[in-house]
Design a protein around this motif. Structure first.
Motif, PDB file in Angstrom:
ATOM      1  N   TRP A   1       0.820  -1.217   0.000  1.00 35.97           N
ATOM      2  CA  TRP A   1       0.000   0.000   0.000  1.00 35.97           C
ATOM      3  C   TRP A   1       0.858   1.272   0.000  1.00 35.97           C
ATOM      4  CZ3 TRP A   1      -4.045  -1.734   4.292  1.00 35.97           C
ATOM      5  CH2 TRP A   1      -4.714  -2.868   3.823  1.00 35.97           C
ATOM      6  N   GLY A   2       2.073   1.147  -0.503  1.00 32.56           N
ATOM      7  CA  GLY A   2       2.945   2.326  -0.635  1.00 32.56           C
ATOM      8  C   GLY A   2       3.703   2.669   0.641  1.00 32.56           C
ATOM      9  N   ILE A   3       3.534   1.882   1.704  1.00 31.32           N
ATOM     10  CA  ILE A   3       4.156   2.230   2.994  1.00 31.32           C
ATOM     11  C   ILE A   3       5.700   2.239   2.935  1.00 31.32           C
ATOM     12  CG2 ILE A   3       4.394   1.481   5.431  1.00 31.32           C
ATOM     13  CD1 ILE A   3       1.372   0.637   5.168  1.00 31.32           C
TER      14      ILE A   3
ATOM     15  N   GLY B   1      -8.673  -3.673   1.425  1.00 29.06           N
ATOM     16  CA  GLY B   1      -8.466  -4.870   0.610  1.00 29.06           C
ATOM     17  C   GLY B   1      -9.721  -5.724   0.562  1.00 29.06           C
ATOM     18  N   ALA B   2     -10.612  -5.537   1.517  1.00 28.39           N
ATOM     19  CA  ALA B   2     -11.912  -6.216   1.561  1.00 28.39           C
ATOM     20  C   ALA B   2     -12.760  -5.428   2.552  1.00 28.39           C
ATOM     21  CB  ALA B   2     -11.749  -7.662   2.026  1.00 28.39           C
TER      22      ALA B   2
ATOM     23  N   GLN C   1     -10.724   2.711   7.557  1.00 27.62           N
ATOM     24  CA  GLN C   1     -10.917   1.820   6.422  1.00 27.62           C
ATOM     25  C   GLN C   1     -10.382   2.507   5.162  1.00 27.62           C
ATOM     26  OE1 GLN C   1     -14.229  -0.986   4.263  1.00 27.62           O
ATOM     27  NE2 GLN C   1     -14.800   0.033   6.107  1.00 27.62           N
ATOM     28  N   GLY C   2      -9.872   1.719   4.241  1.00 29.98           N
ATOM     29  CA  GLY C   2      -9.437   2.258   2.959  1.00 29.98           C
ATOM     30  C   GLY C   2      -9.934   1.372   1.852  1.00 29.98           C
ATOM     31  N   TRP C   3     -10.120   1.938   0.695  1.00 32.38           N
ATOM     32  CA  TRP C   3     -10.480   1.139  -0.472  1.00 32.38           C
ATOM     33  C   TRP C   3      -9.523   1.497  -1.606  1.00 32.38           C
ATOM     34  CZ3 TRP C   3     -11.776   3.328  -5.179  1.00 32.38           C
ATOM     35  CH2 TRP C   3     -12.096   2.415  -6.206  1.00 32.38           C
TER      36      TRP C   3
ATOM     37  N   GLY D   1      -5.800 -13.110   0.810  1.00 25.76           N
ATOM     38  CA  GLY D   1      -6.606 -13.214   2.022  1.00 25.76           C
ATOM     39  C   GLY D   1      -8.074 -12.852   1.857  1.00 25.76           C
ATOM     40  N   LYS D   2      -8.542 -12.699   0.617  1.00 25.47           N
ATOM     41  CA  LYS D   2      -9.967 -12.400   0.430  1.00 25.47           C
ATOM     42  C   LYS D   2     -10.730 -13.692   0.181  1.00 25.47           C
ATOM     43  CE  LYS D   2      -8.411  -8.347  -1.781  1.00 25.47           C
ATOM     44  NZ  LYS D   2      -8.519  -7.267  -2.669  1.00 25.47           N
TER      45      LYS D   2
END
Ligand code: AMP
Length: 544
Positions: free
Chosen positions: A235-237, A304-305, A325-327, A525-526
């Motif tokens: 996620w770019g971290i 991610g879900a 939360q992020g999408w 993991g989804k």
């Protein structure tokens, strides 16, 4: 008239240089395959990245060549991120959990010249070797003491490779639109597709993610990315944390280990952790069983879900941890929206805030959003109208690697079709209701599988839940709820269905419940709905 500002390229190496100058002593703590708790600094990592860059140049790599990694999150993997991209080569991160045929496809499609691998993936690569003959050599990410015997050609130990080089290298300068990294999406249909990031998109994405309403990282923070470095660049971290000078804690192969994650969080003083919901289920379960509380942690970034309401509530009420939360998607570097409170909403009740937190989030600068109907007409932002979600922006892919527009994923006016179905409310908060392929249509009306799943997961006896559409003689399709019971719980169908009373429209309540021991998951993991549908292909609803 053009402005009179300098034209310095936005390069990944500029993040390395900044971090090394301003935050040299900031710690990077890793669990590695050969050390349970390795400690080093940003200066160490960036010095070694330059040594690696020099070593790669000696191997004869040219700008644009792909160098792959198949490894967990640790300091060596971080060095490879900077050493490879910094030189103008493309860092291709590979998900080791993919099926062997997918791994072979990806390695050959990307034309990887060298592969960097953790020791534990050496046997896997040895098995694939007959099918990946074009790879010139393999670097095993360890020291000589832990170097395994291997039949991999030109196998070299990472520490030996970089140890032979000086750190005098100066990062080359080139066009910021040069490719920097490559990540394949493990699509549920067809072959995996490669998303090719460039330096400019990577730097811009990292910049924006530092904003307080996005990830909000500062030099005073300690962050634990449990999202793998092979999943959309964690996620770019790895970029944003170095830009900010945050302390980075990398869990190596301990990603799915609730106890190990708990210990890392508490002993390293982790303020912020990022990962998919499944990871946090494991951590929360461990805390519950062991009677532990997360004292150090302040915020989790979860995406991610869909994030179940019960998870946000458990973090809040039991651990005083805020969930953001992020999408986003691999195609979007990945950030599209994040969920933080807007001005004017502070007065919402605790329950209303919880409801809001279950939405994916609101737009961040740099990623435009729109929802459209089947004819491509834009739909209103009223929180009710739902449609296909499209995005546009400087860190959204314009095509897939080597597909030349054939994927059909972009509109004529240049928007990317995400494949998600969403509503957007008046405040601009986006709620993902389904994947286009997962939509359940009952009697011509639409039912959100995600909302049913989230509701089911609020029941204390439910460990995990998924909803799929099953054909129905009268309604065309009806929802079937598939449940994994929490350990030691004996939940039955009637109790489960009664739980939906008053929480969703009565005609949304699933027609039946199937209990299973586990749900199939994708490599990231989804829940794998395609697999689940196959499992229930012969299923028929009981006659009334
Ligand atoms: P990936 O490219 O593997 O990261 O997967 C991206 C997909 O994950 C999106 O298109 C969504 O379907 C799903 N996804 C990501 N974040 C969320 C979220 N917060 N809520 C629901 N679905 C999500």
């Amino acid at each position: 008239m053009r402005g009179l500002m300098m034209d310095t390229p936005l390069l990944v190496s500029s993040i390395a240089e900044h971090a090394e100058k301003f935050h040299p002593d900031r710690e990077i703590v890793s669990v590695t395959m050969d050390n349970p708790l390795h400690r080093c600094t940003i200066a160490d990592v960036m010095t070694r990245a330059r040594q690696l860059g020099a070593a790669l140049a000696k191997l004869g790599l040219k700008q644009g060549d792909r160098v792959a990694t198949i490894a967990w999150n640790d300091f060596r993997h971080l060095e490879i991120y900077y050493g490879v991209s910094g030189m103008g080569y493309v860092c291709h991160t590979i998900n080791p959990r993919l099926f062997p045929e997918q791994l072979v496809f990806i390695i050959n499609h990307a034309e990887d010249r060298w592969i960097f691998t953790d020791v534990m993936f050496v046997p896997l690569l040895e098995k694939l070797l007959p099918q990946i003959g074009n790879v010139e050599g393999f670097v095993v990410m360890t020291d000589e003491a832990n170097m395994p015997e291997t039949s991999l050609p030109n196998a070299v130990c990472y520490e030996t490779l970089i140890g032979a080089e000086s750190a005098d290298l100066e990062w080359p300068q080139f066009d910021e639109r040069t490719a920097s990294a490559l990540c394949y999406t493990s699509g549920t249909t067809g072959d995996p597709k490669g998303v090719l990031y460039d330096h400019r998109s990577t730097v811009l994405h990292a910049y924006v993610s530092l904003a307080p309403d996005v990830i909000g990282l500062s030099s005073r923070d300690t962050i634990l990315p449990v999202v793998p470095l092979f999943h959309v660049n964690a996620w770019g971290i790895p970029y944003s944390a170095m830009m900010a000078g945050a302390k980075l804690v990398l869990p190596g192969p301990k990603m799915g280990d609730g106890e190990a994650l708990y210990n890392l969080i508490e002993s390293e003083g982790v303020h912020m952790a990022a990962g998919v919901p499944t990871v946090w289920l494991g951590l929360l379960q461990y805390c519950e069983q062991a009677g532990k509380r997360l004292d150090a942690l302040e915020r989790t970034l979860v995406g991610g879900a869909a994030v179940p309401r019960a998870m946000i509530q458990a973090f809040r009420d039991k651990h005083d941890v805020e969930t953001v939360q992020g999408w986003g998607m691999t195609e979007m570097s990945p950030l599209g929206v994040t969920n933080t409170l807007k001005a004017g909403l502070e007065g919402l009740s605790a329950d209303e805030k919880l409801d809001l937190a279950t939405k994916a989030g609101r737009g961040l600068y740099g990623c435009e959003l729109r929802i459209v109907d089947d004819e491509g007409n834009e739909l209103p932002w009223d929180g009710v109208a739902y449609g296909a979600l499209q995005v546009r922006g400087p860190w959204v892919c314009s095509d897939y690697f080597k597909l030349d527009g054939s994927a059909g994923t972009h509109t004529d006016d240049g928007w990317f079709e995400t494949g998600d179905v969403a509503t957007i409310d008046k405040q601009g908060y986006l709620a993902i209701t389904d994947r286009t392929k997962d939509v359940i249509k009952s009697g011509g009306e639409w039912i959100s599988s995600i909302e049913l799943e989230n509701t089911a997961m609020g029941h204390p006896a439910v460990a995990e839940a998924a909803v799929i559409g099953i054909s129905h003689p009268k309604w065309t399709e009806r929802p079937l709820l598939v449940v994994v019971r929490a350990e030691g719980q004996d939940l039955d169908k009637d109790e489960m269905l009664a739980y939906f009373d008053g929480k969703v429209a009565s005609w949304w309540v699933p027609t039946d419940v199937a209990f299973v021991d586990e749900l199939p998951h994708t490599a990231t993991g989804k829940v794998k709905k395609i697999e689940l549908r196959k499992q229930f292909a012969d299923y028929a609803f009981p006659e009334d």
